[in-house]
Design a protein around this motif. Structure first.
Motif, PDB file in Angstrom:
ATOM      1  N   ASN A 149       0.852  -1.183   0.000  1.00 57.93           N
ATOM      2  CA  ASN A 149       0.000   0.000   0.000  1.00 57.93           C
ATOM      3  C   ASN A 149       0.889   1.234   0.000  1.00 57.93           C
ATOM      4  OD1 ASN A 149      -2.013   1.871   0.248  1.00 57.93           O
ATOM      5  ND2 ASN A 149      -2.631   1.287   2.309  1.00 57.93           N
ATOM      6  N   SER A 150       1.013   1.862  -1.159  1.00 56.70           N
ATOM      7  CA  SER A 150       1.826   3.064  -1.348  1.00 56.70           C
ATOM      8  C   SER A 150       3.321   2.760  -1.403  1.00 56.70           C
ATOM      9  CB  SER A 150       1.538   4.107  -0.259  1.00 56.70           C
ATOM     10  OG  SER A 150       2.211   5.310  -0.546  1.00 56.70           O
ATOM     11  N   VAL A 151       3.794   1.897  -0.489  1.00 57.00           N
ATOM     12  CA  VAL A 151       5.207   1.549  -0.464  1.00 57.00           C
ATOM     13  C   VAL A 151       5.354   0.076  -0.119  1.00 57.00           C
ATOM     14  CG1 VAL A 151       5.453   2.199   1.975  1.00 57.00           C
ATOM     15  CG2 VAL A 151       7.466   2.147   0.503  1.00 57.00           C
ATOM     16  N   HIS A 152       6.328  -0.561  -0.769  1.00 59.69           N
ATOM     17  CA  HIS A 152       6.644  -1.952  -0.465  1.00 59.69           C
ATOM     18  C   HIS A 152       7.996  -1.990   0.228  1.00 59.69           C
ATOM     19  CE1 HIS A 152       7.051  -6.268  -0.792  1.00 59.69           C
ATOM     20  NE2 HIS A 152       8.203  -6.122  -1.427  1.00 59.69           N
ATOM     21  N   ALA A 153       8.087  -2.753   1.317  1.00 54.55           N
ATOM     22  CA  ALA A 153       9.345  -2.880   2.053  1.00 54.55           C
ATOM     23  C   ALA A 153       9.628  -4.347   2.321  1.00 54.55           C
ATOM     24  CB  ALA A 153       9.278  -2.108   3.371  1.00 54.55           C
ATOM     25  N   HIS A 154      10.873  -4.738   2.123  1.00 58.96           N
ATOM     26  CA  HIS A 154      11.235  -6.151   2.308  1.00 58.96           C
ATOM     27  C   HIS A 154      12.643  -6.253   2.890  1.00 58.96           C
ATOM     28  CE1 HIS A 154      11.732 -10.429   1.627  1.00 58.96           C
ATOM     29  NE2 HIS A 154      12.871 -10.167   0.997  1.00 58.96           N
ATOM     30  N   ALA A 155      12.796  -7.143   3.872  1.00 54.40           N
ATOM     31  CA  ALA A 155      14.101  -7.453   4.444  1.00 54.40           C
ATOM     32  C   ALA A 155      14.278  -8.963   4.422  1.00 54.40           C
ATOM     33  CB  ALA A 155      14.211  -6.925   5.871  1.00 54.40           C
ATOM     34  N   SER A 156      15.409  -9.440   3.924  1.00 58.96           N
ATOM     35  CA  SER A 156      15.627 -10.887   3.805  1.00 58.96           C
ATOM     36  C   SER A 156      15.906 -11.530   5.151  1.00 58.96           C
ATOM     37  CB  SER A 156      16.785 -11.166   2.841  1.00 58.96           C
ATOM     38  OG  SER A 156      17.974 -10.529   3.293  1.00 58.96           O
ATOM     39  N   VAL A 168      25.890  -5.649  13.259  1.00 57.68           N
ATOM     40  CA  VAL A 168      25.201  -6.395  12.200  1.00 57.68           C
ATOM     41  C   VAL A 168      24.465  -5.396  11.317  1.00 57.68           C
ATOM     42  CG1 VAL A 168      24.945  -8.447  13.632  1.00 57.68           C
ATOM     43  CG2 VAL A 168      23.112  -6.750  13.587  1.00 57.68           C
ATOM     44  N   VAL A 169      24.225  -5.780  10.066  1.00 57.54           N
ATOM     45  CA  VAL A 169      23.573  -4.897   9.102  1.00 57.54           C
ATOM     46  C   VAL A 169      22.367  -5.606   8.492  1.00 57.54           C
ATOM     47  CG1 VAL A 169      23.829  -3.554   6.989  1.00 57.54           C
ATOM     48  CG2 VAL A 169      25.768  -3.769   8.568  1.00 57.54           C
ATOM     49  N   TYR A 170      21.214  -4.930   8.541  1.00 58.40           N
ATOM     50  CA  TYR A 170      19.996  -5.430   7.910  1.00 58.40           C
ATOM     51  C   TYR A 170      19.695  -4.587   6.672  1.00 58.40           C
ATOM     52  CZ  TYR A 170      19.130  -7.563  12.518  1.00 58.40           C
ATOM     53  OH  TYR A 170      19.220  -8.280  13.688  1.00 58.40           O
ATOM     54  N   PRO A 171      19.882  -5.125   5.456  1.00 53.35           N
ATOM     55  CA  PRO A 171      19.467  -4.382   4.261  1.00 53.35           C
ATOM     56  C   PRO A 171      17.940  -4.435   4.127  1.00 53.35           C
ATOM     57  CG  PRO A 171      21.154  -6.051   3.772  1.00 53.35           C
ATOM     58  CD  PRO A 171      20.603  -6.361   5.119  1.00 53.35           C
ATOM     59  N   VAL A 172      17.336  -3.283   3.846  1.00 52.91           N
ATOM     60  CA  VAL A 172      15.889  -3.192   3.677  1.00 52.91           C
ATOM     61  C   VAL A 172      15.615  -2.523   2.326  1.00 52.91           C
ATOM     62  CG1 VAL A 172      13.710  -2.320   4.599  1.00 52.91           C
ATOM     63  CG2 VAL A 172      15.548  -2.979   6.171  1.00 52.91           C
ATOM     64  N   THR A 173      14.912  -3.222   1.443  1.00 54.04           N
ATOM     65  CA  THR A 173      14.593  -2.688   0.123  1.00 54.04           C
ATOM     66  C   THR A 173      13.182  -2.094   0.141  1.00 54.04           C
ATOM     67  OG1 THR A 173      15.986  -4.344  -0.953  1.00 54.04           O
ATOM     68  CG2 THR A 173      14.354  -3.228  -2.325  1.00 54.04           C
ATOM     69  N   VAL A 174      13.067  -0.855  -0.314  1.00 54.66           N
ATOM     70  CA  VAL A 174      11.766  -0.188  -0.384  1.00 54.66           C
ATOM     71  C   VAL A 174      11.492   0.188  -1.839  1.00 54.66           C
ATOM     72  CG1 VAL A 174      11.798   0.697   1.974  1.00 54.66           C
ATOM     73  CG2 VAL A 174      12.806   2.054   0.145  1.00 54.66           C
ATOM     74  N   LEU A 200      20.496   4.297  11.067  1.00 56.61           N
ATOM     75  CA  LEU A 200      19.991   4.127   9.713  1.00 56.61           C
ATOM     76  C   LEU A 200      20.915   4.815   8.718  1.00 56.61           C
ATOM     77  CD1 LEU A 200      16.168   4.800  10.220  1.00 56.61           C
ATOM     78  CD2 LEU A 200      17.236   2.607   9.710  1.00 56.61           C
ATOM     79  N   SER A 201      21.081   4.199   7.539  1.00 56.76           N
ATOM     80  CA  SER A 201      21.911   4.819   6.511  1.00 56.76           C
ATOM     81  C   SER A 201      21.199   6.008   5.872  1.00 56.76           C
ATOM     82  CB  SER A 201      22.254   3.791   5.424  1.00 56.76           C
ATOM     83  OG  SER A 201      21.066   3.287   4.820  1.00 56.76           O
ATOM     84  N   ASP A 202      19.851   6.042   5.929  1.00 56.08           N
ATOM     85  CA  ASP A 202      19.068   7.135   5.351  1.00 56.08           C
ATOM     86  C   ASP A 202      17.906   7.465   6.278  1.00 56.08           C
ATOM     87  OD1 ASP A 202      20.263   7.135   2.453  1.00 56.08           O
ATOM     88  OD2 ASP A 202      19.714   5.053   2.857  1.00 56.08           O
ATOM     89  N   ASN A 203      17.596   8.753   6.382  1.00 54.73           N
ATOM     90  CA  ASN A 203      16.408   9.189   7.112  1.00 54.73           C
ATOM     91  C   ASN A 203      15.219   9.392   6.177  1.00 54.73           C
ATOM     92  OD1 ASN A 203      17.624   9.251   9.695  1.00 54.73           O
ATOM     93  ND2 ASN A 203      18.568  11.230   9.198  1.00 54.73           N
ATOM     94  N   ARG A 216      20.041   0.684   4.997  1.00 54.48           N
ATOM     95  CA  ARG A 216      20.668  -0.279   5.903  1.00 54.48           C
ATOM     96  C   ARG A 216      20.454   0.133   7.350  1.00 54.48           C
ATOM     97  NH1 ARG A 216      23.031  -0.298   1.214  1.00 54.48           N
ATOM     98  NH2 ARG A 216      23.846  -2.241   0.332  1.00 54.48           N
ATOM     99  N   LEU A 217      19.970  -0.838   8.111  1.00 58.59           N
ATOM    100  CA  LEU A 217      19.833  -0.672   9.556  1.00 58.59           C
ATOM    101  C   LEU A 217      21.038  -1.344  10.199  1.00 58.59           C
ATOM    102  CD1 LEU A 217      18.356  -0.106  12.257  1.00 58.59           C
ATOM    103  CD2 LEU A 217      17.095  -2.238  11.873  1.00 58.59           C
ATOM    104  N   LYS A 218      21.834  -0.549  10.937  1.00 60.80           N
ATOM    105  CA  LYS A 218      23.041  -1.072  11.587  1.00 60.80           C
ATOM    106  C   LYS A 218      22.818  -1.132  13.089  1.00 60.80           C
ATOM    107  CE  LYS A 218      26.000   1.046   8.057  1.00 60.80           C
ATOM    108  NZ  LYS A 218      27.146   1.957   7.807  1.00 60.80           N
TER     109      LYS A 218
END
Length: 330
Positions: A149-156, A168-174, A200-203, A216-218
């Motif tokens: 809905n409006s945005v898709h977000a996925h983390a493996s 540790v680093v969690y990549p999150v694709t939006v 967070l790598s980006d705000n 990326r969430l560190k």
């Protein structure tokens, strides 16, 4: 009463019958690039399915939506199938003007038991039972899958372990699912007494329609946390084009525990070995485990080894004892 009077009375009565008693069935044969006459659609992990209708009706149309893993093109036959194979929900289309109405159907709106969600992975039939006036029939213009809905977000990965001082680093694709550009904002929801450091790598990020971005969430594990100690980080995602579609992803970070740790720790297994050497009953139990493990042959599963939901499985329930004996023997 004369015949003329009777006809006028019946005609007056019929004029009170609502025109909405008429229903029209529209079959979805193509969903995005999926040909439902030949293939199947996997809807389990998508957000919704959207249907675009053309109709001269001024009122917004009520619609019964049917999903099934059985290929049917007759609504009555579909309704007579076993309930475990058919999912149904009743919603109302939304007018877009210019004889267009859109029907957005969230997959979670269907009454699907969690134990039977595998049905949603192999949809072969989608039917729209549209209610309305007979002289104002609807036509299906398109059908598409919505990732979100409006945005898709996925983390493996949703959980990682590390030693104190490690990160540790969690990549999150939006992905921007809107038809116009939008800015997506990111933040970490905090309680105020967290011990783990999260960054967070980006705000925020500006994305064009359909454009994707990986942030990326560190998370750093602090000193002094005992083995197995953990903390949850909540990533809040806010799409500017539709703030009501904001969503959150949760991640659990923990201090790594030394292996093994499922049934026993290393010290626990040493205690088991000492008992097997000291006590007769323990030695007999050990010999039984070893014998069971030696006799067991790992079964080869054919490609047809699927459960009731059509999903592959690793082993049958009846071999769990032999499987556990082999693990303990190892």
């Amino acid at each position: 009463m004369t015949m003329k009077q009777w006809i006028m009375m019946v005609g007056g009565f019929l004029s009170w019958i609502p025109a909405s008693l008429f229903s029209q069935t529209l079959w979805v044969t193509s969903l995005d690039s999926i040909d439902l006459d030949k293939s199947v659609a996997d809807l389990k992990d998508c957000y919704a399915v959207e249907f675009l209708l053309e109709t001269p009706a001024a009122e917004e149309l009520p619609v019964d939506i049917y999903l099934s893993d059985i290929r049917k093109r007759d609504l009555r036959e579909l309704q007579l199938e076993e309930p475990s194979h058919v999912r149904k929900v009743c919603l109302t289309a939304r007018s877009l003007g210019k004889k267009r109405q859109v029907l957005t159907v969230p997959i979670k709106a269907f009454d699907t038991p969690m134990a039977s969600e595998g049905v949603l992975r192999r949809i072969r039939s989608i039917a729209l039972d549209v209610k309305g006036e007979k002289q104002k029939e609807a036509r299906l213009l398109s059908a598409r899958i919505l990732e979100g809905n409006s945005v898709h977000a996925h983390a493996s990965r949703a959980s990682l372990a590390a030693e104190p001082g490690e990160t540790v680093v969690y990549p999150v694709t939006v992905k921007n699912l809107e038809t116009r550009p939008q800015t997506i904002h990111f933040s970490i929801k905090r309680y105020g007494w967290e011990a783990f450091t999260a960054e967070l790598s980006d705000n925020e990020v500006y994305l064009r329609p359909g454009e994707m971005h990986t942030l990326r969430l560190k998370v750093t594990v602090p000193e002094g946390v005992p083995a197995g100690g953990r903390e949850t980080q909540n990533l809040y995602i806010l799409p500017s084009a539709n703030p009501s579609a904001a969503r959150a992803l949760s991640f659990t970070t923990l201090r790594r525990m030394p292996y093994p740790f499922s049934l026993h720790t290393a010290e626990g297994w040493e205690e088991v070995r000492r008992k097997a050497e000291k006590y007769k009953w323990a030695a007999e139990r050990k010999d039984r485990y070893l014998a069971d493990a030696e006799r067991w042959v790992v079964p080869e599963l054919p490609d047809s080894a699927v459960n009731g939901d059509g999903e592959r499985y690793l082993f049958r329930t009846e071999i769990e004892n032999a499987l556990m004996s082999s693990a303990i023997a190892w």
